[in-house]
Write a protein that holds these residues in place. Structure first.
Motif, short mmCIF file in Angstrom:
data_model
loop_
_atom_site.label_atom_id
_atom_site.label_comp_id
_atom_site.label_asym_id
_atom_site.label_seq_id
_atom_site.Cartn_x
_atom_site.Cartn_y
_atom_site.Cartn_z
N LEU A 59 4.17 -12.09 -8.28
CA LEU A 59 3.78 -11.50 -9.57
C LEU A 59 4.97 -10.71 -10.10
O LEU A 59 5.70 -10.08 -9.34
N PRO A 60 5.17 -10.75 -11.41
CA PRO A 60 6.27 -9.93 -11.97
C PRO A 60 6.01 -8.45 -11.74
O PRO A 60 4.86 -8.02 -11.68
N VAL A 61 7.08 -7.70 -11.61
CA VAL A 61 6.93 -6.26 -11.40
C VAL A 61 6.39 -5.62 -12.69
O VAL A 61 6.74 -6.04 -13.80
N VAL A 62 5.54 -4.62 -12.53
CA VAL A 62 4.93 -3.92 -13.66
C VAL A 62 5.58 -2.55 -13.77
O VAL A 62 5.20 -1.61 -13.09
N ARG A 63 6.59 -2.47 -14.59
CA ARG A 63 7.25 -1.17 -14.75
C ARG A 63 8.00 -1.17 -16.06
O ARG A 63 8.28 -2.23 -16.64
N ARG A 103 13.95 -1.67 -5.96
CA ARG A 103 15.04 -2.66 -5.89
C ARG A 103 14.42 -4.06 -5.80
O ARG A 103 13.57 -4.32 -4.95
N ASP A 104 14.91 -4.96 -6.64
CA ASP A 104 14.33 -6.31 -6.67
C ASP A 104 14.49 -7.01 -5.31
O ASP A 104 13.61 -7.76 -4.89
N GLU A 105 15.58 -6.72 -4.65
CA GLU A 105 15.84 -7.31 -3.34
C GLU A 105 14.72 -6.97 -2.34
O GLU A 105 14.31 -7.80 -1.52
N VAL A 106 14.25 -5.77 -2.41
CA VAL A 106 13.20 -5.33 -1.48
C VAL A 106 11.90 -6.05 -1.79
O VAL A 106 11.23 -6.59 -0.91
N ARG A 107 11.53 -6.06 -3.06
CA ARG A 107 10.31 -6.78 -3.44
C ARG A 107 10.39 -8.24 -2.99
O ARG A 107 9.43 -8.80 -2.45
N ALA A 108 11.52 -8.86 -3.24
CA ALA A 108 11.67 -10.28 -2.90
C ALA A 108 11.52 -10.50 -1.40
O ALA A 108 11.01 -11.53 -0.96
N ARG A 109 11.89 -9.51 -0.61
CA ARG A 109 11.78 -9.65 0.84
C ARG A 109 10.36 -9.36 1.33
O ARG A 109 9.88 -10.01 2.25
N VAL A 110 9.73 -8.38 0.72
CA VAL A 110 8.45 -7.89 1.26
C VAL A 110 7.25 -8.65 0.72
O VAL A 110 6.30 -8.93 1.46
N LEU A 111 7.26 -8.97 -0.56
CA LEU A 111 6.04 -9.53 -1.14
C LEU A 111 5.56 -10.81 -0.46
O LEU A 111 4.34 -10.97 -0.25
N SER A 115 -11.32 -2.97 0.25
CA SER A 115 -10.07 -2.44 0.78
C SER A 115 -10.09 -0.93 0.62
O SER A 115 -10.85 -0.40 -0.20
N ASP A 116 -9.27 -0.24 1.39
CA ASP A 116 -9.30 1.23 1.32
C ASP A 116 -8.44 1.79 0.18
O ASP A 116 -8.60 2.94 -0.20
N HIS A 117 -7.55 0.99 -0.35
CA HIS A 117 -6.70 1.35 -1.50
C HIS A 117 -5.73 0.21 -1.72
O HIS A 117 -5.73 -0.75 -0.93
N GLY A 118 -4.91 0.31 -2.74
CA GLY A 118 -3.96 -0.74 -3.04
C GLY A 118 -2.56 -0.46 -2.54
O GLY A 118 -2.37 0.21 -1.51
N ASP A 119 -1.58 -0.98 -3.29
CA ASP A 119 -0.18 -0.86 -2.87
C ASP A 119 0.67 -1.01 -4.14
O ASP A 119 0.51 -1.98 -4.88
N TYR A 120 1.58 -0.09 -4.38
CA TYR A 120 2.40 -0.19 -5.59
C TYR A 120 3.35 -1.37 -5.55
O TYR A 120 3.57 -2.04 -6.56
N LEU A 121 3.97 -1.61 -4.43
CA LEU A 121 4.91 -2.73 -4.30
C LEU A 121 5.98 -2.72 -5.39
O LEU A 121 6.41 -3.78 -5.85
N GLY A 122 6.39 -1.54 -5.80
CA GLY A 122 7.45 -1.44 -6.81
C GLY A 122 6.95 -1.26 -8.23
O GLY A 122 7.74 -0.90 -9.12
N ASP A 123 5.69 -1.52 -8.47
CA ASP A 123 5.17 -1.27 -9.82
C ASP A 123 5.31 0.22 -10.14
O ASP A 123 5.15 1.08 -9.27
N HIS A 124 5.60 0.49 -11.40
CA HIS A 124 5.74 1.88 -11.86
C HIS A 124 6.83 2.63 -11.10
O HIS A 124 6.77 3.85 -10.98
N TRP A 125 7.81 1.91 -10.56
CA TRP A 125 8.91 2.52 -9.81
C TRP A 125 8.40 3.27 -8.59
O TRP A 125 8.93 4.31 -8.21
N LEU A 126 7.36 2.73 -7.98
CA LEU A 126 6.73 3.40 -6.85
C LEU A 126 6.52 2.42 -5.70
O LEU A 126 6.36 1.22 -5.92
N GLY A 127 6.48 2.96 -4.50
CA GLY A 127 6.06 2.21 -3.33
C GLY A 127 4.85 2.89 -2.73
O GLY A 127 4.45 3.97 -3.15
N GLU A 128 4.24 2.22 -1.72
CA GLU A 128 3.04 2.79 -1.09
C GLU A 128 1.90 2.94 -2.09
O GLU A 128 1.78 2.15 -3.03
N LYS A 129 1.06 3.97 -1.89
CA LYS A 129 -0.12 4.13 -2.74
C LYS A 129 -0.05 5.56 -3.29
O LYS A 129 0.85 5.87 -4.02
#
Lengths: 539, 539
Positions: free
Chosen positions: A251-255, A281-289, A325-339
């Motif tokens: 999914l494209p990043v939302v930021r 960092r796009d590199e991180v998203r590309a590796r983790v997602l 689920s107990d919560h979501g995950d930013y995954l880089g959206d809004h310039w954030l990681g985690e929840k």
């Protein structure tokens, strides 16, 4: 009355609402979870009471807001005596058990004060927030004070030896030569060092099947909480799931740059976290997602295993299946990681309830956009087992009417909380421990966030569905903020600790009762008293 | 360090702040209470957390606001596990005991759920909100489920036989021919049917002396709660106190026609109570006030007895003496009877602390106008015994700094609550049980009352010290109301249920701790992790 269904209450950890094909993900196919939605109701606007594991779960397990149960963060003990789902189901004869994660910490001081032996049956269940721990496993590197999970022993029996087999084998990459730490995001593209069948998700699924088979023989109704640790960190998944998704599936990043231009101080503090900087960092998203998606795909396949198991036993028709689920995950959206914060990708969760009862036929395969909260599940389960919800204790609302196609008047807003006192943001912002609190009020359009010590945040999801533009300081929105603040005040003044006295009993207070008790407050003389007794039907 | 003083914590029931000569009553002389003020600090702006017995007392006994302890009304059980003053003093070796009233109801359901035997030592103390019940006596007509108080047996041994000797002899008037019900206001001018020495106040005083003598032999420090039922209903007092005061001794009634012209709906509902209508008649005040004053005079004399006892034993120099009340009494002021609402005569109480320590010499005989709350006493006692106040549990503030003449930054407002759900006002106003709540914020000048479902009330005690003029709908006061509402919101959002995790422990959370735990959230690769470990001093 028909025998109530058993309940299989499946929870994922850190699964975003939108990473399911039934919720619109275009490249991650989750046919087994989708089939639950097809057989039940997909609650498309479900929100957790705190976007972090521990407090969110304690709300699921008690039916109470975070500020009510008081377990504000991971492993803050749930106070002894706090009433749980298990407490409510026990008098109904239900075996309420756990396979997997709760993130519960026992209130050992409170138990000591009340003379409760933590090793007694009552102590064990209280230590597991009301669940019988058929298999407890928080799936994180166990701390020194906790017993090692049975999964570690399972791995050892298979020859996966290590001080910490969970981490060393199931959550690391690499080979015998070079162990690659699975916590590190750069290794997310590696397969976990374990055959897929022995990884956590299939293991826990089998343990759930063990429980179901065993309990069926007992003939007792059951509520099983199957609580997967994944797709939570470490983001690492065994083959073949590690290699199923690539750059074209993301999914494209939302930021938006607007979010970094002049952010609210609290948002800025969270954007400054290491995890946020890395996920920006796009590199991180590309590796983790791809790993995150692979973990979800694996869960979906295991849900398939579980459904076939139930079907083969004829229990699919007698089991209500809940998936959330107990919560979501930013995954880089809004310039954030985690929840942690309240953007949709963090605070909103998937929630599917597949109830095989004929009463639920009317809604089968539909979506429901009512504003639902995590605390609604516990009262739903109580009602589903034929119990009466103690509404002076549980603060959620049973979803049964919605499942049955009724259109009851419903809440106008959902609430969520976050306590960032244990995090670096508190020091960065210079806030006292008891003032490091955030409160979200969301009415389906306006999302208002009260931040103790700072101006509020405000988003209009009608004109700004991506939540890029904070209107918390916009003079044109003062009326909206005032309205939302009033909603927050009414909620904050809830009577959430009067748990020993029900509304029903209070409504039973009467003048006749007072007269009978002999507390004759306010009477002048015998004549007045006699008249009052007569009026109250006492003579 | 010097041995801490013992604490004698004296409470009256329904004693107005202004019915003591040290607080300005012109015709009711209370020399013994005055002498406590002369030896200590007279806190002249002390407020209770709820102007009705049960919840007010639970706040005194826990150091927590009503909305925190959840015991919203008389005999709403205090939930099992709610931390009490006794719990806090036990580890300090203090014997915390009760002689008299608490209005506590045990949480028998909660105890059953946690497997606590109500007859065990722990169960008995939990059932008495943390006090060892040396002598428990709520002084009201005992209900069928409660054991008869020892005072009844005492009366029987003296030959005062009856099914209910407390009511029949000690709280009735008349003679053998005609029993006059002491609950009825018309009989308030009669002497109680008992010699004064056998009435409740002297009896309880003797029981306190029994305790003190006994405990001194043990050599343990003690905190004794001597809790008189009087001058609470029934308004009836033995000779000679029944005849000490007459029409010339009465304070003038404080009321104004403006208060009845167009009152706030909640105020109107309380003015409509039978007790309010009766106390609005001059005849009733003239009959009752002398008895009320006589009951106070009797208490004052018994305080004299107690002080002479302590002095003779040399314990006056080693005992901190606290004198207060659980709430006031309208007595017809504001067209109201009883208590319940937030006018000064109801919510404000006398509070005197006489600390014989040299550290308190600087303030001896002074008055202190700091805004003090009932919940401040429990932490004061903990500190006085050398303990550390758990500020994530107790919400009050120790008064020791004020007693020692320090000038700490102090709170800007006091808060009080009232739940009228068990009362007729709820039905009269058509309010749901959980919306029958009132909240007072008082900053020393402005008194703001939030009434769920209605507009607020507002009084300016600077221009209107008698609280006749409700500015709750005055457009000119919108700013004040907004300011007070913000204070209410901040207070309502207090983190009052996080009782298992202290601020100190939370402040100890650190990046190093997280690194040590192995939860490596947010790191990209080995180099980044190594640098972080180095920065955190871990390698």
């Amino acid at each position: 009355m028909a025998k109530p269904n058993n309940i299989l209450f499946i929870m994922c950890d850190q699964l975003r609402w939108d990473y399911l094909s039934c919720n619109g993900h275009p490249s991650l196919q989750t046919p087994h979870i989708d089939s639950l939605a097809a057989r039940g109701v997909n609650f498309t606007r479900a929100y957790v009471q705190s976007p972090v594991c521990g407090p969110s779960r304690m709300s699921f397990y008690t039916g109470r807001y975070m500020r009510s149960h008081g377990s504000n963060w991971n492993r803050f003990p749930l106070r002894i005596g706090e009433p749980t789902l298990g407490d409510a189901l026990a008098p109904l004869g239900v075996r309420t058990a756990l396979v997997g994660k709760t993130h519960m910490a026992a209130d050992s001081q409170g138990m000591a004060r009340l003379g409760i032996d933590p090793d007694s049956r009552l102590g064990v269940i209280a230590s597991e927030c009301g669940f019988e721990p058929y298999e407890r496993d928080d799936g994180l590197h166990p701390g020194p004070s906790r017993p090692r999970p049975a999964y570690d022993e399972y791995l050892r029996r298979l020859g996966f030896e290590a001080e910490n087999p969970w981490e060393h084998w199931a959550n690391s990459g690499g080979d015998a030569e070079a162990l690659l730490n699975g916590w590190l995001l750069s290794h997310a593209d590696k397969p976990a060092r374990i055959p897929e069948e022995h990884s956590e998700t299939p293991y826990m699924t089998r343990r759930a099947m063990d429980f179901i088979g065993e309990t069926a023989q007992e003939g007792r109704p059951w509520c099983l909480h199957l609580s997967y640790i994944k797709p939570h960190w470490p983001y690492i998944v065994p083959a073949p799931y590690h290699a199923m998704y690539g750059p074209n599936h993301l999914l494209p990043v939302v930021r938006d740059d607007a979010e970094r231009a002049d952010p609210h101080p609290v948002l800025r503090a969270f954007q400054d976290f290491r995890v946020s900087r890395n996920f920006s960092r796009d590199e991180v998203r590309a590796r983790v997602l791809p790993a995150y998606m692979g973990l979800i795909k694996q869960i979906d396949d295991q849900i398939g295993v579980l459904m076939r198991f139930l079907e083969a036993r004829g229990e699919l028709a007698t089991t209500t299946i809940v998936f959330t689920s107990d919560h979501g995950d930013y995954l880089g959206d809004h310039w954030l990681g985690e929840k942690d914060l309240f953007h949709e990708c963090s605070v909103r969760v998937p929630m599917i309830v597949a109830d095989p009862s004929p009463a639920a036929d009317a809604t089968r395969g539909t979506a429901c956009d009512a504003l639902v909260e995590a605390i609604d599940l516990a009262p739903t389960f109580v009602e589903a087992f034929g119990g009466t919800v103690a509404n002076h204790v549980m603060e959620g609302r049973s979803l049964l009417p919605l499942l049955r196609g009724e259109r009851p008047a419903w809440r106008g807003a959902v609430f969520s909380e976050y306590d960032y006192a244990p995090q670096e943001a508190r020091e960065a912002l210079g806030q006292p421990v008891d003032q490091s609190r955030l409160f979200m009020v969301f009415d389906g359009r306006w999302k208002y966030i009260h931040a103790a010590g700072f101006r509020p945040m405000l988003y209009d999801l009608a004109s700004d569905p991506n939540e890029f533009h904070d209107l918390g300081a916009d003079p044109a929105r003062a009326d909206e903020r005032a309205r939302m603040k009033d909603m927050l005040l009414s909620w904050a003044l809830r009577d959430h600790n009067r748990i020993t006295m029900s509304d029903v009993r209070i409504r039973g207070y009467s003048r006749a009762g007072q007269l009978r008790s002999g507390h004759l407050i306010g009477y002048w003389d015998e004549a007045e008293l006699a008249l009052a007794r007569k009026e109250a039907g006492l003579e």
